[in-house]
Design an enzyme around this catalytic site. Structure first.
Site, mmCIF file in Angstrom:
data_model
loop_
_atom_site.group_PDB
_atom_site.id
_atom_site.type_symbol
_atom_site.label_atom_id
_atom_site.label_comp_id
_atom_site.label_asym_id
_atom_site.label_seq_id
_atom_site.Cartn_x
_atom_site.Cartn_y
_atom_site.Cartn_z
ATOM 1 N N LYS A 125 24.717 42.177 42.607
ATOM 2 C CA LYS A 125 24.362 40.982 41.648
ATOM 3 C C LYS A 125 22.715 41.123 41.242
ATOM 4 O O LYS A 125 22.324 40.931 40.175
ATOM 5 C CB LYS A 125 24.630 39.733 42.389
ATOM 6 C CG LYS A 125 24.408 38.491 41.571
ATOM 7 C CD LYS A 125 24.804 37.280 42.228
ATOM 8 C CE LYS A 125 24.900 36.140 41.140
ATOM 9 N NZ LYS A 125 25.302 34.824 41.863
ATOM 10 N N PHE A 169 29.189 36.274 51.903
ATOM 11 C CA PHE A 169 30.470 35.634 51.346
ATOM 12 C C PHE A 169 30.698 36.451 50.205
ATOM 13 O O PHE A 169 30.030 36.779 49.370
ATOM 14 C CB PHE A 169 29.836 34.252 50.841
ATOM 15 C CG PHE A 169 31.101 33.440 50.079
ATOM 16 C CD1 PHE A 169 32.127 33.031 50.776
ATOM 17 C CD2 PHE A 169 30.948 33.187 48.633
ATOM 18 C CE1 PHE A 169 33.010 32.351 50.176
ATOM 19 C CE2 PHE A 169 31.791 32.517 48.148
ATOM 20 C CZ PHE A 169 33.028 32.026 48.567
ATOM 21 N N GLN A 170 32.216 36.915 50.315
ATOM 22 C CA GLN A 170 32.756 37.520 49.173
ATOM 23 C C GLN A 170 32.509 38.961 49.365
ATOM 24 O O GLN A 170 32.316 39.402 48.135
ATOM 25 C CB GLN A 170 32.906 36.803 48.013
ATOM 26 C CG GLN A 170 33.778 35.594 48.106
ATOM 27 C CD GLN A 170 33.839 34.879 46.575
ATOM 28 O OE1 GLN A 170 33.261 35.009 45.744
ATOM 29 N NE2 GLN A 170 34.991 34.129 46.454
ATOM 30 N N MET A 224 67.913 45.547 42.329
ATOM 31 C CA MET A 224 67.867 46.796 42.850
ATOM 32 C C MET A 224 68.079 47.020 44.265
ATOM 33 O O MET A 224 68.652 47.854 44.983
ATOM 34 C CB MET A 224 66.755 47.460 42.216
ATOM 35 C CG MET A 224 66.715 49.206 42.579
ATOM 36 S SD MET A 224 67.981 50.063 41.619
ATOM 37 C CE MET A 224 67.251 50.365 39.884
ATOM 38 N N GLU A 256 43.640 38.325 38.825
ATOM 39 C CA GLU A 256 42.872 39.611 38.676
ATOM 40 C C GLU A 256 44.134 40.878 38.535
ATOM 41 O O GLU A 256 43.672 41.772 37.796
ATOM 42 C CB GLU A 256 42.055 40.058 39.614
ATOM 43 C CG GLU A 256 40.674 39.172 39.491
ATOM 44 C CD GLU A 256 40.816 37.736 40.274
ATOM 45 O OE1 GLU A 256 42.128 37.475 40.800
ATOM 46 O OE2 GLU A 256 39.673 37.041 40.680
HETATM 47 C C1 LIG Z 1 55.461 44.395 44.118
HETATM 48 C C2 LIG Z 1 56.887 45.132 44.702
HETATM 49 N N1 LIG Z 1 57.390 44.613 45.717
HETATM 50 C C3 LIG Z 1 58.885 45.204 45.987
HETATM 51 C C4 LIG Z 1 59.198 45.951 45.392
HETATM 52 C C5 LIG Z 1 60.597 46.524 45.845
HETATM 53 N N2 LIG Z 1 61.778 46.247 44.686
HETATM 54 C C6 LIG Z 1 61.979 47.219 43.735
HETATM 55 S S1 LIG Z 1 63.030 46.574 42.768
HETATM 56 C C7 LIG Z 1 63.205 45.337 43.537
HETATM 57 C C8 LIG Z 1 64.131 44.070 42.958
HETATM 58 C C9 LIG Z 1 63.401 43.645 41.714
HETATM 59 O O1 LIG Z 1 64.193 42.428 41.284
HETATM 60 P P1 LIG Z 1 64.149 41.853 40.006
HETATM 61 O O2 LIG Z 1 62.953 41.711 39.401
HETATM 62 O O3 LIG Z 1 65.187 40.251 39.907
HETATM 63 O O4 LIG Z 1 64.972 42.712 38.996
HETATM 64 P P2 LIG Z 1 66.574 43.407 39.126
HETATM 65 O O5 LIG Z 1 66.554 44.694 40.114
HETATM 66 O O6 LIG Z 1 67.282 42.268 39.521
HETATM 67 O O7 LIG Z 1 66.908 43.729 37.860
HETATM 68 C C10 LIG Z 1 62.290 45.070 44.516
HETATM 69 C C11 LIG Z 1 62.231 44.066 45.409
HETATM 70 C C12 LIG Z 1 58.497 46.685 44.236
HETATM 71 N N3 LIG Z 1 58.809 47.559 43.708
HETATM 72 N N4 LIG Z 1 57.247 46.059 44.007
#
Ligand SMILES: Cc1ncc(C[n+]2csc(CCOP(=O)(O)OP(=O)(O)O)c2C)c(N)n1
Ligand SMILES: [Mg+2]
Lengths: 90, 589
Positions: B190, B140-141, B504, B78
């Site tokens: 529903k 349920f749900q 990042m 979803e």
């Molecule tokens: C759902 C979610 N979880 C955690 C984060 C924190 N976060 C921001 S950038 C990042 C790393 C992303 O890694 P990748 O997809 O490999 O991209 P890169 O930075 O290596 O280009 C994380 C964990 C986020 N933004 N969204």
């Protein structure tokens, strides 16, 4: 820095109006001391009255935000010093 | 876009031929579920993204008969449905619609709802709910999705009476789109789906008490803003997504050109005017360009249009543009003065207000002021961009990959970036030439957004190549949507920039946590093998000499395609405004 305020809000008579109001107060770290809600004579509107403690900035932002919610018809707040501020909905 | 338009009623024709026939039947008594589908079709909805389950089965049963009017795209989770709906909405300007069952189906939408709220994306979510007799029984749900989604939606409503359905679906579509767009949710029990009603399409205008989506422009404030602009020696325009949402690109162009105003874009405002425009001075924010960040604290006037002074743009507010006067134009009253106080507040639609300002503002050329931006640009070029585009190291850098993508597509592709270092590389180097050509999760920064969003973009815009630029981490959050892409034959190109890290976060660990790489190194699967397992073409590239050819091969494929680009493992994205610093404390290395 926290001051006491009275907040009055008019909303549509929908349950989610409580949720939004209270959630917004929480987000802005506004402490609710009392809360009362009544239905307007027409039966279509809720009047919410809260006494709260908040920082002036938090209060201003929260009221401005809530004033923009769909279903909020008006909101105003008043500090103990009787300064009246109001935000029109919309 | 043509495919989508084909099914829309022609001008002057309010209903679809099929519906006309059905409505002519003597009895217009139909089920609530049927009314949901008809109301969506009447509201102009032609594509929905969803996933079935017990509490929404009557709606799915109704959809079975309406495939000619509404295309249902079966996602694999979803979350994918709502990101796809967001991508669809942002690419073609129509409202995205997604459908889910109660409980886990509904809660799986929540991340996307929060994302759509942050990025002002018009999305309508329809969720099934347990029968009204079971509400509150922990059936349920059963999930109280109204409470859960209340703080995240622009509006939500639970329907227990089938008679309410036409009006409430119509209201949902109207609220999602009007004023500042956003997500709305309609939860339908529903029994309301199974129950019947005498169907009449909702045709009245929506009058929602207290809701003023189109504020009246205050001419005096326009005058006041123009006086400030005329007097300013060093003005800077900050362009946000509000410009794109109001369709004010042309008006913005005329405004900045007449008054000789340099303008910078937020992440979501990118492309409002082509990045090749001589008055464009760059991207704002944490990983934005040097010039606009530095000059924010040296200008004498900021004119903010449809942007909300997000903390990624401002850095430390106490150090933000203290010397400047501010004109803030936005359609949402709660944004004006929220973070940065303004001398002139203009509550209005950007298109109308910019048009009015253009007629009043004096014609100017500001050569010396523009030259200061050019000087900053030269500094950034020498110290950052040169190495980003022509690195000495043998490994590919994300920046050069994005630069080559721009070159090989001629900037015609619609790029959907996920979240992380690759997102910033894409924003900085793809070179956005038009509004809607760069789509990303800005406010919430939702990893996993890009792949399903690209699916929605691909369905909305068949006229352009659609390229999802994703990190190796983010890809694995919603990669199951490859199945949907293949099944629906959406020719999305998936570019995974694989650095083997949650890059990042690793960058922050390197810079601010003494290189203690806690839980950021990834052991990855074989991405090309994954693509092939889903029935997609795929290729891996790691050599500079093969980059252009591999991008060309990807673009020339008419099918979905996955290109894994192996990039430098510990590349950092600069410039950077460190967290908590002022925007002018931007670091070049
Ligand atoms: C759902 C979610 N979880 C955690 C984060 C924190 N976060 C921001 S950038 C990042 C790393 C992303 O890694 P990748 O997809 O490999 O991209 P890169 O930075 O290596 O280009 C994380 C964990 C986020 N933004 N969204
Ligand atoms: Mg990575």
């Amino acid at each position: 820095m926290h001051a006491q305020y009275t907040v009055t809000a008019l909303t549509e008579k929908e349950n989610s109006s409580f949720l939004r109001l209270i959630a917004a107060m929480g987000r802005h770290r506004i402490e609710i001391e009392s809360y009362a809600c009544s239905t307007s004579p027409s039966g279509a509107t809720y009047k919410h009255v809260l006494t709260v403690r908040a920082r002036p900035e938090g209060m201003r932002r929260a009221v401005k935000q809530i004033g923009g919610y769909v279903g909020v018809l008006g909101i105003c707040y008043r500090s103990l010093e009787e300064n009246v501020n109001s935000e029109k909905a919309g | 876009m043509e495919l989508e338009r084909a099914a829309v009623p022609a001008a002057g024709q309010t209903r679809l031929p099929g519906l006309e026939r059905d409505l002519a039947r003597p009895s217009n008594t139909i089920s609530g579920a049927e009314a949901v589908v008809r109301s969506l079709a009447e509201g102009g909805v032609r594509t929905v993204f969803g996933y079935p389950g017990g509490a929404i089965m009557p709606v799915y049963d109704a959809l079975f008969d309406h495939g000619h009017e509404i295309r249902h795209v079966l996602v694999r989770h979803e979350q994918g449905s709502i990101h796809a709906a967001e991508g669809y909405a942002r690419a073609c300007g129509r409202t995205g619609v997604c459908i889910a069952t109660s409980g886990p189906g509904a809660t799986n939408l929540i991340t996307g709802i929060a994302d759509a709220k942050m990025d002002s994306t018009p999305v309508v979510c329809i969720t099934g709910q347990v029968p009204s007799s079971a509400l509150g029984s922990d059936a349920f749900q059963e999930t109280d999705v109204i409470s859960v989604s209340a703080p995240l939606t622009k509006w939500n409503h639970q329907i227990t009476d089938p008679a309410e359905i036409p009006a409430m679906i119509s209201k949902a579509l109207y609220l999602a789109r009007s004023g500042r767009p956003g997500p709305v949710l309609v939860d339908i029990t529903k029994d309301a789906q199974i129950g019947t009603l005498a169907y009449r399409p909702h045709e009245e205008e929506h009058e929602i008490r207290g809701y003023e989506p189109f504020p009246t422009l205050d001419e005096e404030r326009v005058e006041a803003a123009c006086r400030l602009i005329d007097r300013a020696k060093r003005p800077l325009v900050l362009v946000g997504q509000g410009v794109l949402l109001s369709g004010a690109q042309k008006e913005l162009g005329e405004f900045v050109e007449k008054a000789g105003l340099p303008f910078a874009c937020t992440l979501l405002g990118l492309g409002a005017i082509t990045s090749e425009h001589p008055l464009y001075v760059g991207l704002l924010g944490m990983h934005g360009n040097y010039g606009p960040n530095i000059k924010t604290n040296e200008c004498d006037l900021l004119v903010a249009v449809g942007m909300r002074f997000d903390d990624r743009v401002t850095g430390d507010l106490a150090k933000y543009a203290r010397q400047a006067k501010v004109v803030h134009l936005d359609i949402d009253a709660s944004e004006i003065g929220k973070n940065v106080p303004a001398e002139v507040e203009i509550l209005a639609d950007a298109r109308e207000a910019l048009g009015a300002m253009t007629t009043r503002v004096r014609s100017r050329v500001r050569t010396a002021w523009l030259a200061e931006f050019a000087a900053c640009d030269a500094v950034e070029r020498a110290r950052v961009i040169e190495n980003d585009l022509n690195p000495a190291s043998p490994e590919l850098r994300m920046s050069e990959v994005m630069d080559r993508l721009a070159a090989r597509t001629g900037g015609r592709a619609l790029v959907i970036a996920d979240v992380g270092q690759h997102q910033m590389a894409a924003a900085r180097y793809y070179g956005c030439r038009e509004g809607g050509a760069f789509i990303t999760s800005g406010g919430l920064g939702t990893m996993g957004f890009a792949l399903p969003a690209a699916m929605g973009v691909g369905l909305a815009r068949r006229d352009r190549p659609v390229v999802a630029v994703i990190g190796d981490g983010g890809f694995q959050m919603t990669s199951q949507e490859l199945a949907t892409i293949v099944e629906e034959r959406i020719p999305v190109k998936v570019m995974i920039l694989n650095n083997g890290y949650l890059g990042m976060v690793r960058q922050w660990q390197e810079l601010f946590f003494r290189r203690r790489y806690s839980q950021t190194e990834l052991t990855n699967p074989d991405f090309v093998a994954i693509a092939e397992a889903y029935g997609m073409e795929g290729r891996r590239v790691s050599e500079r000499t093969e980059l252009d050819a591999s991008i060309d091969e990807m673009l020339s494929s008419e099918a979905p395609y996955l290109l894994e680009v192996v990039v430098e493992r510990e590349e950092n994205v600069f410039p950077m405004v460190p967290a908590g610093a002022g925007c002018a404390e931007i670091r070049l290395e």
